[in-house]
Write a protein that holds these residues in place. Structure first.
Motif, PDB file in Angstrom:
ATOM      1  N   GLY A 292       0.796  -1.220   0.000  1.00 26.63           N
ATOM      2  CA  GLY A 292       0.000   0.000   0.000  1.00 26.63           C
ATOM      3  C   GLY A 292       0.829   1.270   0.000  1.00 26.63           C
ATOM      4  O   GLY A 292       0.369   2.324   0.437  1.00 26.63           O
ATOM      5  N   LEU A 293       2.051   1.179  -0.504  1.00 27.16           N
ATOM      6  CA  LEU A 293       2.954   2.325  -0.529  1.00 27.16           C
ATOM      7  C   LEU A 293       3.035   2.914  -1.921  1.00 27.16           C
ATOM      8  O   LEU A 293       2.898   2.202  -2.925  1.00 27.16           O
ATOM      9  N   GLU A 294       3.278   4.204  -1.968  1.00 25.17           N
ATOM     10  CA  GLU A 294       3.469   4.914  -3.227  1.00 25.17           C
ATOM     11  C   GLU A 294       4.971   5.033  -3.485  1.00 25.17           C
ATOM     12  O   GLU A 294       5.721   5.533  -2.643  1.00 25.17           O
ATOM     13  N   ASN A 295       5.409   4.557  -4.654  1.00 22.07           N
ATOM     14  CA  ASN A 295       6.814   4.688  -5.025  1.00 22.07           C
ATOM     15  C   ASN A 295       7.094   6.155  -5.328  1.00 22.07           C
ATOM     16  O   ASN A 295       6.492   6.737  -6.223  1.00 22.07           O
ATOM     17  N   MET A 296       7.987   6.762  -4.571  1.00 16.13           N
ATOM     18  CA  MET A 296       8.316   8.183  -4.735  1.00 16.13           C
ATOM     19  C   MET A 296       9.415   8.390  -5.764  1.00 16.13           C
ATOM     20  O   MET A 296       9.281   9.179  -6.669  1.00 16.13           O
ATOM     21  N   LYS A 297      10.535   7.705  -5.559  1.00 15.77           N
ATOM     22  CA  LYS A 297      11.643   7.810  -6.511  1.00 15.77           C
ATOM     23  C   LYS A 297      12.583   6.640  -6.293  1.00 15.77           C
ATOM     24  O   LYS A 297      12.634   6.038  -5.223  1.00 15.77           O
ATOM     25  N   SER A 298      13.336   6.354  -7.336  1.00 15.99           N
ATOM     26  CA  SER A 298      14.340   5.298  -7.262  1.00 15.99           C
ATOM     27  C   SER A 298      15.426   5.641  -8.279  1.00 15.99           C
ATOM     28  O   SER A 298      15.174   6.353  -9.252  1.00 15.99           O
ATOM     29  N   LYS A 299      16.603   5.117  -8.024  1.00 12.31           N
ATOM     30  CA  LYS A 299      17.705   5.475  -8.915  1.00 12.31           C
ATOM     31  C   LYS A 299      18.891   4.544  -8.691  1.00 12.31           C
ATOM     32  O   LYS A 299      19.152   4.097  -7.572  1.00 12.31           O
ATOM     33  N   ASP A 300      19.635   4.308  -9.764  1.00 12.15           N
ATOM     34  CA  ASP A 300      20.913   3.612  -9.671  1.00 12.15           C
ATOM     35  C   ASP A 300      21.968   4.616  -9.236  1.00 12.15           C
ATOM     36  O   ASP A 300      21.900   5.792  -9.601  1.00 12.15           O
ATOM     37  N   PHE A 301      22.942   4.162  -8.473  1.00 19.33           N
ATOM     38  CA  PHE A 301      24.050   5.019  -8.051  1.00 19.33           C
ATOM     39  C   PHE A 301      25.202   4.128  -7.604  1.00 19.33           C
ATOM     40  O   PHE A 301      25.109   2.901  -7.675  1.00 19.33           O
ATOM     41  N   LYS A 302      26.275   4.725  -7.172  1.00 22.39           N
ATOM     42  CA  LYS A 302      27.433   3.989  -6.654  1.00 22.39           C
ATOM     43  C   LYS A 302      27.545   4.238  -5.156  1.00 22.39           C
ATOM     44  O   LYS A 302      27.450   5.365  -4.696  1.00 22.39           O
ATOM     45  N   LEU A 303      27.741   3.160  -4.408  1.00 21.78           N
ATOM     46  CA  LEU A 303      27.995   3.249  -2.970  1.00 21.78           C
ATOM     47  C   LEU A 303      29.284   2.492  -2.697  1.00 21.78           C
ATOM     48  O   LEU A 303      29.368   1.290  -2.985  1.00 21.78           O
ATOM     49  N   HIS A 304      30.277   3.166  -2.190  1.00 22.25           N
ATOM     50  CA  HIS A 304      31.594   2.550  -1.963  1.00 22.25           C
ATOM     51  C   HIS A 304      32.095   1.877  -3.247  1.00 22.25           C
ATOM     52  O   HIS A 304      32.626   0.771  -3.212  1.00 22.25           O
ATOM     53  N   ASP A 305      31.867   2.511  -4.377  1.00 21.62           N
ATOM     54  CA  ASP A 305      32.278   2.010  -5.692  1.00 21.62           C
ATOM     55  C   ASP A 305      31.566   0.723  -6.119  1.00 21.62           C
ATOM     56  O   ASP A 305      32.006   0.054  -7.040  1.00 21.62           O
ATOM     57  N   HIS A 306      30.481   0.361  -5.429  1.00 19.90           N
ATOM     58  CA  HIS A 306      29.694  -0.812  -5.803  1.00 19.90           C
ATOM     59  C   HIS A 306      28.427  -0.347  -6.525  1.00 19.90           C
ATOM     60  O   HIS A 306      27.819   0.645  -6.136  1.00 19.90           O
ATOM     61  N   PRO A 307      28.010  -1.088  -7.550  1.00 18.37           N
ATOM     62  CA  PRO A 307      26.747  -0.742  -8.208  1.00 18.37           C
ATOM     63  C   PRO A 307      25.608  -0.865  -7.200  1.00 18.37           C
ATOM     64  O   PRO A 307      25.495  -1.872  -6.490  1.00 18.37           O
ATOM     65  N   SER A 308      24.777   0.168  -7.118  1.00 15.43           N
ATOM     66  CA  SER A 308      23.747   0.233  -6.090  1.00 15.43           C
ATOM     67  C   SER A 308      22.456   0.801  -6.653  1.00 15.43           C
ATOM     68  O   SER A 308      22.434   1.360  -7.752  1.00 15.43           O
ATOM     69  N   PHE A 309      21.413   0.672  -5.862  1.00 16.09           N
ATOM     70  CA  PHE A 309      20.085   1.119  -6.245  1.00 16.09           C
ATOM     71  C   PHE A 309      19.348   1.527  -4.982  1.00 16.09           C
ATOM     72  O   PHE A 309      19.484   0.877  -3.949  1.00 16.09           O
TER      73      PHE A 309
END
Length: 184
Positions: A110-127
């Motif tokens: 029952g949640l509304e997706n606000m935003k999402s994005k790929d990024f790097k965290l400690h040089d690891h592929p992240s989301f």
């Protein structure tokens, strides 16, 4: 003169140390963070998280994961942050089907997706995925961060915030904690 330039350079570089795509996404300032931190190690000794000493901390593990769950239980639910960092043993990649499953899980709750994005965290592929809705009588926001730390697993950090008070500030303070996670 060289000394003044060196001091200015040190200050500027120090301020940028925890700046990341995730920090920028939430418009966090460099001075947002918790103090009086203690290094907590997960049960399997695979990673550490720095958390405020006053928080209640629970460790959990099974064959599929090892987790550190924490919250400041001295505050009301609508003022605190629930922080759960887990190392999940799964070779699954963080790909489009993985991201779609997270979005569908949010909708099922029952949640509304606000935003999402790929990024790097400690040089690891992240989301990351940010969603909001209601849980019981409270406004509810959840930030899920996934980072593929190796071929055998990924880090999943879940930050839950109840209520409408200082939501972004609580996320920013948690993002600072995420940046301090270290793997062994």
């Amino acid at each position: 003169m060289k000394r003044i330039i060196l001091i200015i350079f040190t200050i500027v570089c120090g301020a940028c140390m925890h700046t990341s795509e995730l920090t920028n996404e939430f418009s966090c300032s460099n001075n947002e963070g918790y103090s009086n931190l203690s290094k907590i190690e997960d049960f399997k000794k695979l990673f550490t998280v720095k958390l405020p000493k006053s928080w209640k901390i629970n460790l959990y593990y099974d064959e599929g994961q090892t987790s550190i769950y924490a919250a400041d239980t001295t505050l009301n639910l609508t003022q605190t942050t629930l922080f759960d960092a887990s190392l999940i043993h799964s070779p699954d990649p963080i790909n489009n089907s993985f991201k779609e499953k997270i979005a569908q899980d949010n909708i099922l709750m029952g949640l509304e997706n606000m935003k999402s994005k790929d990024f790097k965290l400690h040089d690891h592929p992240s989301f990351y995925s940010l969603a909001k809705g209601r849980k019981g009588k409270y406004a509810y926001h959840i930030l899920n961060v996934f980072s593929k730390v190796n071929n055998d697993g990924f880090l999943h950090v879940k930050v839950e915030v109840y209520g409408d008070s200082l939501v972004n500030k609580r996320f920013c303070k948690s993002i600072d904690l995420i940046h301090q996670i270290q793997f062994k």
